[in-house]
Design a protein around this motif. Structure first.
Motif, PDB file in Angstrom:
ATOM      1  N   SER A  92       0.980  -1.143   0.046  1.00 47.92           N
ATOM      2  CA  SER A  92       0.049   0.239  -0.053  1.00 47.92           C
ATOM      3  C   SER A  92       0.721   1.119  -0.008  1.00 47.92           C
ATOM      4  CB  SER A  92      -0.989  -0.050   1.191  1.00 47.92           C
ATOM      5  OG  SER A  92      -0.137   0.242   2.572  1.00 47.92           O
ATOM      6  N   MET A  93       2.105   1.194   0.716  1.00 48.71           N
ATOM      7  CA  MET A  93       2.795   2.331   0.580  1.00 48.71           C
ATOM      8  C   MET A  93       3.805   2.387  -0.718  1.00 48.71           C
ATOM      9  SD  MET A  93       5.001   1.944   4.235  1.00 48.71           S
ATOM     10  CE  MET A  93       4.956   0.221   4.660  1.00 48.71           C
ATOM     11  N   ILE A  94       3.755   1.392  -1.496  1.00 50.02           N
ATOM     12  CA  ILE A  94       4.439   1.593  -2.745  1.00 50.02           C
ATOM     13  C   ILE A  94       3.404   1.938  -3.883  1.00 50.02           C
ATOM     14  CG2 ILE A  94       5.593  -0.023  -4.409  1.00 50.02           C
ATOM     15  CD1 ILE A  94       6.817  -1.633  -2.143  1.00 50.02           C
ATOM     16  N   THR A  95       2.320   1.085  -3.918  1.00 48.18           N
ATOM     17  CA  THR A  95       1.147   1.199  -5.056  1.00 48.18           C
ATOM     18  C   THR A  95       0.204   2.552  -4.772  1.00 48.18           C
ATOM     19  OG1 THR A  95      -0.265  -0.507  -4.003  1.00 48.18           O
ATOM     20  CG2 THR A  95       1.547  -1.154  -5.707  1.00 48.18           C
ATOM     21  N   GLY A  96      -0.036   2.875  -3.628  1.00 48.76           N
ATOM     22  CA  GLY A  96      -1.118   3.616  -3.278  1.00 48.76           C
ATOM     23  C   GLY A  96      -2.471   3.291  -3.005  1.00 48.76           C
ATOM     24  N   LEU A  97      -2.515   1.804  -3.326  1.00 42.98           N
ATOM     25  CA  LEU A  97      -3.763   1.186  -3.129  1.00 42.98           C
ATOM     26  C   LEU A  97      -4.040   0.650  -1.601  1.00 42.98           C
ATOM     27  CD1 LEU A  97      -3.734  -1.466  -6.169  1.00 42.98           C
ATOM     28  CD2 LEU A  97      -5.505   0.693  -5.658  1.00 42.98           C
ATOM     29  N   GLU A  98      -5.026   0.852  -0.995  1.00 40.81           N
ATOM     30  CA  GLU A  98      -5.694   0.330   0.237  1.00 40.81           C
ATOM     31  C   GLU A  98      -5.129  -1.040   0.400  1.00 40.81           C
ATOM     32  OE1 GLU A  98      -5.860   2.274   2.919  1.00 40.81           O
ATOM     33  OE2 GLU A  98      -5.294   4.138   1.750  1.00 40.81           O
ATOM     34  N   PRO A  99      -4.921  -1.587   1.500  1.00 46.62           N
ATOM     35  CA  PRO A  99      -4.983  -3.066   1.705  1.00 46.62           C
ATOM     36  C   PRO A  99      -6.284  -3.755   1.467  1.00 46.62           C
ATOM     37  CG  PRO A  99      -3.705  -2.146   3.472  1.00 46.62           C
ATOM     38  CD  PRO A  99      -4.426  -1.121   2.846  1.00 46.62           C
TER      39      PRO A  99
END
Length: 158
Positions: A92-99
């Protein structure tokens, strides 16, 4: 971590040979056990098994997982005993998608957040596929299109 005490009497050899006792004393311990009462360190593995803690390990074993998002990929270093939920947090830190928006597939199957990497067979340099949840993606698109429609239509006051 659980520490259990043990007595040297429990592990004492039954031989009465003076030569064996002298050899054990020369090695720095009483029959290889150590002097006095010692402590055994125990750990609980992710599967729930209670085992004696290993010595000589500098830390947890790290694995590098290649996460593919379809059009790009990321190499992520993570502890081998981590869960897929912890991997989602890192992604989530890398892609910006929430878990909760992520779906991780390994060996063709979607994995639960509670599944441990080493328990399902993830090894160093293995590939994991990251997909965005289609239901949440659809909800995002609908919300975005509703905002666009509302902002493009001016309100008519009568």
């Amino acid at each position: 971590m659980i520490k259990l005490r043990y007595s040297k009497r429990l592990f004492k050899r039954s031989s009465s040979s003076k030569q064996q006792q002298q050899q054990a004393a020369a090695c720095g311990g009483d029959n290889g056990v150590g002097g006095g009462a010692g402590e055994i360190e125990w750990e609980v593995r992710p599967g729930g098994m209670l085992v004696q803690k290993r010595d000589g390990r500098g830390g947890q074993e790290m694995v590098t997982v290649r996460v593919s998002t379809g059009f790009s990929w990321h190499d992520v270093s993570i502890a081998a005993t981590s869960t897929f939920g912890e991997l989602k947090d890192m992604l989530s830190m890398i892609t910006g998608l929430e878990p909760r928006e992520q779906r991780l597939l390994f060996r063709g199957k979607e994995r639960d957040d509670t599944d441990h990497l080493h328990m399902v067979g993830v090894r160093d340099k293995d590939k994991v596929l990251l997909l965005e949840d289609p239901a949440l993606k659809d909800m995002k698109l609908r919300a975005l299109s509703a905002q666009v429609v509302l902002s493009s239509c001016p309100f008519i006051q009568v």
